[in-house]
Design a protein around this motif. Structure first.
Motif, PDB file in Angstrom:
ATOM      1  N   THR A 143       0.838  -1.191   0.000  1.00 47.98           N
ATOM      2  CA  THR A 143       0.000   0.000   0.000  1.00 47.98           C
ATOM      3  C   THR A 143       0.875   1.244   0.000  1.00 47.98           C
ATOM      4  O   THR A 143       2.091   1.177   0.218  1.00 47.98           O
ATOM      5  CB  THR A 143      -0.917   0.016   1.234  1.00 47.98           C
ATOM      6  OG1 THR A 143      -0.104   0.102   2.421  1.00 47.98           O
ATOM      7  CG2 THR A 143      -1.765  -1.247   1.302  1.00 47.98           C
ATOM      8  N   VAL A 144       0.255   2.392  -0.235  1.00 50.58           N
ATOM      9  CA  VAL A 144       1.009   3.648  -0.239  1.00 50.58           C
ATOM     10  C   VAL A 144       1.698   3.905   1.108  1.00 50.58           C
ATOM     11  O   VAL A 144       2.885   4.247   1.139  1.00 50.58           O
ATOM     12  CB  VAL A 144       0.091   4.826  -0.624  1.00 50.58           C
ATOM     13  CG1 VAL A 144       0.820   6.163  -0.439  1.00 50.58           C
ATOM     14  CG2 VAL A 144      -0.369   4.691  -2.066  1.00 50.58           C
ATOM     15  N   PRO A 145       1.009   3.751   2.271  1.00 54.36           N
ATOM     16  CA  PRO A 145       1.710   3.934   3.545  1.00 54.36           C
ATOM     17  C   PRO A 145       2.892   2.979   3.716  1.00 54.36           C
ATOM     18  O   PRO A 145       3.925   3.356   4.288  1.00 54.36           O
ATOM     19  CB  PRO A 145       0.620   3.667   4.594  1.00 54.36           C
ATOM     20  CG  PRO A 145      -0.646   3.973   3.897  1.00 54.36           C
ATOM     21  CD  PRO A 145      -0.440   3.542   2.480  1.00 54.36           C
ATOM     22  N   GLY A 146       2.758   1.754   3.220  1.00 58.80           N
ATOM     23  CA  GLY A 146       3.867   0.808   3.321  1.00 58.80           C
ATOM     24  C   GLY A 146       5.060   1.240   2.488  1.00 58.80           C
ATOM     25  O   GLY A 146       6.209   1.183   2.934  1.00 58.80           O
ATOM     26  N   LEU A 147       4.798   1.697   1.260  1.00 60.63           N
ATOM     27  CA  LEU A 147       5.884   2.193   0.409  1.00 60.63           C
ATOM     28  C   LEU A 147       6.524   3.446   1.005  1.00 60.63           C
ATOM     29  O   LEU A 147       7.745   3.640   0.909  1.00 60.63           O
ATOM     30  CB  LEU A 147       5.335   2.505  -0.988  1.00 60.63           C
ATOM     31  CG  LEU A 147       4.838   1.299  -1.800  1.00 60.63           C
ATOM     32  CD1 LEU A 147       4.194   1.765  -3.091  1.00 60.63           C
ATOM     33  CD2 LEU A 147       5.980   0.338  -2.096  1.00 60.63           C
ATOM     34  N   LEU A 148       5.705   4.273   1.636  1.00 53.15           N
ATOM     35  CA  LEU A 148       6.251   5.470   2.281  1.00 53.15           C
ATOM     36  C   LEU A 148       7.152   5.104   3.456  1.00 53.15           C
ATOM     37  O   LEU A 148       8.120   5.817   3.739  1.00 53.15           O
ATOM     38  CB  LEU A 148       5.114   6.378   2.747  1.00 53.15           C
ATOM     39  CG  LEU A 148       4.386   7.145   1.641  1.00 53.15           C
ATOM     40  CD1 LEU A 148       3.132   7.822   2.179  1.00 53.15           C
ATOM     41  CD2 LEU A 148       5.311   8.184   1.010  1.00 53.15           C
ATOM     42  N   LYS A 149       6.843   4.003   4.138  1.00 52.15           N
ATOM     43  CA  LYS A 149       7.710   3.552   5.232  1.00 52.15           C
ATOM     44  C   LYS A 149       9.103   3.204   4.707  1.00 52.15           C
ATOM     45  O   LYS A 149      10.122   3.508   5.338  1.00 52.15           O
ATOM     46  CB  LYS A 149       7.096   2.337   5.931  1.00 52.15           C
ATOM     47  CG  LYS A 149       6.038   2.707   6.953  1.00 52.15           C
ATOM     48  CD  LYS A 149       6.689   3.271   8.216  1.00 52.15           C
ATOM     49  CE  LYS A 149       5.677   3.920   9.137  1.00 52.15           C
ATOM     50  NZ  LYS A 149       5.302   5.273   8.753  1.00 52.15           N
ATOM     51  N   VAL A 150       9.156   2.560   3.540  1.00 51.36           N
ATOM     52  CA  VAL A 150      10.450   2.256   2.927  1.00 51.36           C
ATOM     53  C   VAL A 150      11.174   3.551   2.560  1.00 51.36           C
ATOM     54  O   VAL A 150      12.383   3.691   2.792  1.00 51.36           O
ATOM     55  CB  VAL A 150      10.264   1.373   1.679  1.00 51.36           C
ATOM     56  CG1 VAL A 150      11.603   1.072   1.028  1.00 51.36           C
ATOM     57  CG2 VAL A 150       9.545   0.072   2.040  1.00 51.36           C
ATOM     58  N   LEU A 151      10.446   4.502   2.003  1.00 53.97           N
ATOM     59  CA  LEU A 151      11.030   5.795   1.641  1.00 53.97           C
ATOM     60  C   LEU A 151      11.558   6.511   2.873  1.00 53.97           C
ATOM     61  O   LEU A 151      12.685   7.043   2.861  1.00 53.97           O
ATOM     62  CB  LEU A 151       9.975   6.651   0.934  1.00 53.97           C
ATOM     63  CG  LEU A 151      10.377   8.099   0.607  1.00 53.97           C
ATOM     64  CD1 LEU A 151      11.546   8.124  -0.356  1.00 53.97           C
ATOM     65  CD2 LEU A 151       9.187   8.862   0.027  1.00 53.97           C
ATOM     66  N   GLU A 152      10.785   6.538   3.945  1.00 52.21           N
ATOM     67  CA  GLU A 152      11.208   7.229   5.170  1.00 52.21           C
ATOM     68  C   GLU A 152      12.465   6.600   5.760  1.00 52.21           C
ATOM     69  O   GLU A 152      13.370   7.314   6.215  1.00 52.21           O
ATOM     70  CB  GLU A 152      10.061   7.179   6.185  1.00 52.21           C
ATOM     71  CG  GLU A 152       8.858   8.018   5.795  1.00 52.21           C
ATOM     72  CD  GLU A 152       7.556   7.530   6.413  1.00 52.21           C
ATOM     73  OE1 GLU A 152       6.489   8.065   6.072  1.00 52.21           O
ATOM     74  OE2 GLU A 152       7.605   6.600   7.258  1.00 52.21           O
ATOM     75  N   ALA A 153      12.527   5.285   5.745  1.00 55.21           N
ATOM     76  CA  ALA A 153      13.709   4.598   6.277  1.00 55.21           C
ATOM     77  C   ALA A 153      14.933   4.884   5.416  1.00 55.21           C
ATOM     78  O   ALA A 153      16.038   5.102   5.938  1.00 55.21           O
ATOM     79  CB  ALA A 153      13.447   3.092   6.356  1.00 55.21           C
ATOM     80  N   TYR A 154      14.754   4.909   4.097  1.00 57.83           N
ATOM     81  CA  TYR A 154      15.885   5.161   3.204  1.00 57.83           C
ATOM     82  C   TYR A 154      16.400   6.586   3.356  1.00 57.83           C
ATOM     83  O   TYR A 154      17.624   6.814   3.389  1.00 57.83           O
ATOM     84  CB  TYR A 154      15.470   4.904   1.762  1.00 57.83           C
ATOM     85  CG  TYR A 154      16.594   5.113   0.779  1.00 57.83           C
ATOM     86  CD1 TYR A 154      17.619   4.177   0.663  1.00 57.83           C
ATOM     87  CD2 TYR A 154      16.642   6.248  -0.037  1.00 57.83           C
ATOM     88  CE1 TYR A 154      18.657   4.365  -0.226  1.00 57.83           C
ATOM     89  CE2 TYR A 154      17.681   6.441  -0.927  1.00 57.83           C
ATOM     90  CZ  TYR A 154      18.681   5.493  -1.024  1.00 57.83           C
ATOM     91  OH  TYR A 154      19.718   5.689  -1.907  1.00 57.83           O
ATOM     92  N   VAL A 155      15.495   7.550   3.438  1.00 60.98           N
ATOM     93  CA  VAL A 155      15.913   8.946   3.620  1.00 60.98           C
ATOM     94  C   VAL A 155      16.660   9.102   4.944  1.00 60.98           C
ATOM     95  O   VAL A 155      17.662   9.828   5.028  1.00 60.98           O
ATOM     96  CB  VAL A 155      14.696   9.885   3.563  1.00 60.98           C
ATOM     97  CG1 VAL A 155      15.084  11.308   3.970  1.00 60.98           C
ATOM     98  CG2 VAL A 155      14.096   9.892   2.166  1.00 60.98           C
ATOM     99  N   ALA A 156      16.192   8.411   5.993  1.00 59.14           N
ATOM    100  CA  ALA A 156      16.893   8.451   7.277  1.00 59.14           C
ATOM    101  C   ALA A 156      18.304   7.887   7.140  1.00 59.14           C
ATOM    102  O   ALA A 156      19.250   8.405   7.764  1.00 59.14           O
ATOM    103  CB  ALA A 156      16.111   7.674   8.329  1.00 59.14           C
ATOM    104  N   CYS A 157      18.474   6.847   6.324  1.00 62.98           N
ATOM    105  CA  CYS A 157      19.811   6.280   6.095  1.00 62.98           C
ATOM    106  C   CYS A 157      20.732   7.302   5.438  1.00 62.98           C
ATOM    107  O   CYS A 157      21.919   7.400   5.784  1.00 62.98           O
ATOM    108  CB  CYS A 157      19.711   5.023   5.234  1.00 62.98           C
ATOM    109  SG  CYS A 157      19.019   3.589   6.072  1.00 62.98           S
ATOM    110  N   ILE A 158      20.202   8.074   4.486  1.00 57.27           N
ATOM    111  CA  ILE A 158      21.000   9.128   3.857  1.00 57.27           C
ATOM    112  C   ILE A 158      21.419  10.171   4.889  1.00 57.27           C
ATOM    113  O   ILE A 158      22.558  10.645   4.897  1.00 57.27           O
ATOM    114  CB  ILE A 158      20.209   9.783   2.711  1.00 57.27           C
ATOM    115  CG1 ILE A 158      19.940   8.768   1.598  1.00 57.27           C
ATOM    116  CG2 ILE A 158      20.954  11.003   2.161  1.00 57.27           C
ATOM    117  CD1 ILE A 158      19.107   9.302   0.459  1.00 57.27           C
ATOM    118  N   ILE A 159      20.491  10.515   5.777  1.00 58.50           N
ATOM    119  CA  ILE A 159      20.815  11.473   6.844  1.00 58.50           C
ATOM    120  C   ILE A 159      21.933  10.939   7.724  1.00 58.50           C
ATOM    121  O   ILE A 159      22.891  11.640   8.059  1.00 58.50           O
ATOM    122  CB  ILE A 159      19.558  11.782   7.681  1.00 58.50           C
ATOM    123  CG1 ILE A 159      18.543  12.577   6.849  1.00 58.50           C
ATOM    124  CG2 ILE A 159      19.933  12.570   8.946  1.00 58.50           C
ATOM    125  CD1 ILE A 159      17.220  12.816   7.548  1.00 58.50           C
TER     126      ILE A 159
END
Length: 286
Positions: A143-159
């Motif tokens: 779902t969209v919230p699930g895909l956003l969770k992957v995005l949020e985790a990846y952006v945090a990794c970049i940080i």
């Protein structure tokens, strides 16, 4: 008994994965043919292409031999989450590699950049093909919230990759920002792991309600980080230092990346919260 299913290679998702496999293979082969580099950005790009190639090949092999049905994980969640992660990783590699390693006469490097961009497009298409539609019964990560969770985790990794201890240890406000990044990342990672491993049933409360509460809390926390991080880091450091042009890695640039990624993740959490509310209070009732 293992059965071979050639149909998995002829459906749209299978064809897209085969093209992903070919393009990522071409990308890291072209870059490897140029020569090895000790630059951390080169290493990241090579890891990205090799990692995506290997996991895509593994997914194709398991589905071709029907071995994915024997795994104790949610296969749809895993493949969708990987497609989203691969799209983000390849996008980063497609931006980073040409910035640092291409020139007007670098034919193989330009070719690797082109195939990497095409791989990003195809991984994005795969996300669209595997994503669950509103109201459809599927795994959470589809779902969209699930895909956003992957995005949020990846952006945090970049940080985290851009963070340096000297940049935040002096001020408690900056330490709070790092705590925000860490807490939200851990929660997003736990959601991904619990979903793929089918452990959501161990939540002591309804998962969707817990998710909404945590998303609202994450939005509030990230709002403070969006204000505090640039306030402390750029109050007396508003312009890029002149010596940054002569350095392969500039600390000021890292601070800018973190500030930008903090704003990006705040937007992602706001959208995530909106979709979570929609799924729980509107789609589920209809």
């Amino acid at each position: 008994m293992v059965t071979l299913d050639f149909g998995t290679l002829t459906v749209p998702v299978g064809i897209v994965r085969l093209l992903d496999l070919i393009l990522t293979c071409i990308s890291f082969s072209l870059v490897a043919s140029v020569g090895h580099s000790t630059n951390s950005f080169w290493t990241w790009c090579m890891f990205t292409w090799c990692f995506c190639f290997c996991v895509t090949f593994l997914i194709l092999l398991l589905e071709f031999m029907h071995l994915n049905e024997m795994l104790p994980i949610s296969w749809d969640d895993f493949t969708t989450a990987f497609a989203m992660l691969a799209a983000l990783m390849v996008l980063a590699a497609s931006i980073i590699y040409p910035i640092f390693f291409t020139c007007a006469t670098c034919g193989r490097q330009i070719g690797a950049t082109v195939t990497s961009c095409l791989a990003f497009i195809l991984y994005s298409v795969e996300v669209g093909l595997t994503r669950a539609k509103p109201g459809e019964i599927s795994g959470f990560l589809s779902t969209v919230p699930g895909l956003l969770k992957v995005l949020e985790a990846y952006v945090a990794c970049i940080i985290f990759m851009c963070l340096e201890y000297s940049a935040y240890w002096v001020h408690p406000g900056l330490q709070w920002c790092v705590a925000v990044y860490s807490i939200c990342f851990i929660f997003a990672l736990l959601v991904i792991i619990f979903t793929i491993c089918r452990l959501l049933s161990v939540f002591p409360a309804p998962f969707d309600k817990v998710l909404i509460c945590c998303n609202v809390l994450a939005v509030l926390m990230y709002i403070t980080a969006v204000v505090i991080w640039p306030l402390y880091n750029f109050q007396n450091n508003k312009t890029r230092p002149p010596n940054c042009s002569n350095l392969p890695k500039c600390a000021w640039d890292n601070l800018v990346v973190i500030a930008f990624m903090t704003c990006f993740n705040l937007i992602a959490y706001v959208v995530d919260t909106f979709y979570s509310f929609r799924l729980v209070f509107f789609v589920s009732r209809t």
